[in-house]
Design a protein around this motif. Structure first.
Motif, PDB file in Angstrom:
ATOM      1  N   SER A 140      53.653   0.903 -99.393  1.00  0.00           N
ATOM      2  CA  SER A 140      54.401  -0.349 -99.275  1.00  0.00           C
ATOM      3  C   SER A 140      53.563  -1.575 -99.617  1.00  0.00           C
ATOM      4  N   TYR A 141      52.279  -1.388 -99.803  1.00  0.00           N
ATOM      5  CA  TYR A 141      51.428  -2.530-100.145  1.00  0.00           C
ATOM      6  C   TYR A 141      50.194  -2.062-100.902  1.00  0.00           C
ATOM      7  N   ILE A 142      49.541  -3.051-101.539  1.00  0.00           N
ATOM      8  CA  ILE A 142      48.232  -2.839-102.159  1.00  0.00           C
ATOM      9  C   ILE A 142      47.301  -3.902-101.598  1.00  0.00           C
ATOM     10  N   ASP A 143      46.215  -3.471-100.964  1.00  0.00           N
ATOM     11  CA  ASP A 143      45.132  -4.361-100.536  1.00  0.00           C
ATOM     12  C   ASP A 143      44.006  -4.224-101.555  1.00  0.00           C
ATOM     13  N   PHE A 144      43.085  -5.149-101.520  1.00  0.00           N
ATOM     14  CA  PHE A 144      41.877  -5.041-102.339  1.00  0.00           C
ATOM     15  C   PHE A 144      40.668  -5.285-101.458  1.00  0.00           C
ATOM     16  N   ASP A 145      39.603  -4.497-101.666  1.00  0.00           N
ATOM     17  CA  ASP A 145      38.370  -4.720-100.918  1.00  0.00           C
ATOM     18  C   ASP A 145      37.496  -5.731-101.668  1.00  0.00           C
ATOM     19  N   TYR A 146      36.310  -6.011-101.146  1.00  0.00           N
ATOM     20  CA  TYR A 146      35.445  -7.041-101.736  1.00  0.00           C
ATOM     21  C   TYR A 146      34.897  -6.657-103.110  1.00  0.00           C
ATOM     22  N   LEU A 147      35.051  -5.388-103.500  1.00  0.00           N
ATOM     23  CA  LEU A 147      34.663  -4.966-104.851  1.00  0.00           C
ATOM     24  C   LEU A 147      35.856  -4.916-105.806  1.00  0.00           C
ATOM     25  N   GLY A 148      37.020  -5.307-105.319  1.00  0.00           N
ATOM     26  CA  GLY A 148      38.213  -5.330-106.153  1.00  0.00           C
ATOM     27  C   GLY A 148      38.928  -3.996-106.259  1.00  0.00           C
ATOM     28  N   ARG A 149      38.539  -3.034-105.434  1.00  0.00           N
ATOM     29  CA  ARG A 149      39.179  -1.715-105.461  1.00  0.00           C
ATOM     30  C   ARG A 149      40.449  -1.729-104.626  1.00  0.00           C
ATOM     31  N   PRO A 150      41.477  -1.016-105.063  1.00  0.00           N
ATOM     32  CA  PRO A 150      42.736  -1.018-104.321  1.00  0.00           C
ATOM     33  C   PRO A 150      42.694  -0.117-103.090  1.00  0.00           C
ATOM     34  N   ILE A 151      43.415  -0.526-102.068  1.00  0.00           N
ATOM     35  CA  ILE A 151      43.618   0.259-100.856  1.00  0.00           C
ATOM     36  C   ILE A 151      45.119   0.174-100.581  1.00  0.00           C
ATOM     37  N   THR A 152      45.774   1.313-100.442  1.00  0.00           N
ATOM     38  CA  THR A 152      47.207   1.318-100.165  1.00  0.00           C
ATOM     39  C   THR A 152      47.471   1.911 -98.798  1.00  0.00           C
TER      40      THR A 152
END
Length: 185
Positions: A140-152
């Motif tokens: 339902s969402y896409i987060d990004f970490d401090y390296l720009g990698r996606p976390i769903t």
């Protein structure tokens, strides 16, 4: 007395267009105008590409913010809703300390500008549907970490590429790879 053709002498010609030539030009311009105005007024097939471009911009904007801010406890999140008419957008626009918990919320910010969000009337109202998939899961969402990698909500796009698809007259998508590459697909 009749005029006769004399080699080497120029013949006098009438200047301008004939009535038939003018009528043909006016008819052709009228046909082009009718076809062009009908195409300009109808956005069928263009809506999907517009949403794709805007969603690319949204993800890149949120990803850029995540890479510039490494404060703990903040989520750089874009909500993608496939239900109802569909919608997408960030959870917050202002990442001040007062909005830290809201940045990890589950709803789209009501004050999100149009270049970062699309509401249901823009998507479903144009007979376009939204689908978000990560292999077999539907996050339902896409987060990004401090390296720009996606976390769903179901992983990190690691096993498969995360894909948001806009389907209507045309079908277009936005893909996010596990290392953070965002592109139209």
């Amino acid at each position: 007395m009749a005029r006769h053709f004399v080699p080497g002498q120029r013949q006098a010609r009438g200047a301008g267009f004939t009535l038939l030539e003018l009528i043909i030009v006016i008819v052709v311009i009228g046909i082009i105008g009718v076809v062009a105005s009908a195409r300009i007024q109808d956005d069928t097939g263009y809506t999907e590409y517009s949403l794709q471009f805007r969603f690319l911009s949204t993800l890149r904007n949120i990803q850029g913010k995540a890479m510039q801010d490494n404060r703990a406890g903040y989520c750089y999140r874009t909500i993608v809703s496939s239900s109802g008419d569909g919608a997408y957008g960030p959870t917050v626009v202002n990442y001040s300390s007062a909005n830290q918990s809201a940045s990890c919320g589950a709803t789209i910010a009501t004050n999100a500008p149009t270049f970062l969000a699309a509401r249901g009337d823009e998507i479903g109202g144009k007979e376009v549907s939204v689908a978000f998939s990560e292999g077999v899961a539907s996050p339902s969402y896409i987060d990004f970490d401090y390296l720009g990698r996606p976390i769903t909500s179901s992983g990190s796009c690691a096993s498969n590429i995360c894909r948001v698809t806009f389907s209507g007259t045309a079908t277009v998508g936005v893909c996010v790879e596990s290392q953070g590459l965002i592109y139209a697909c």
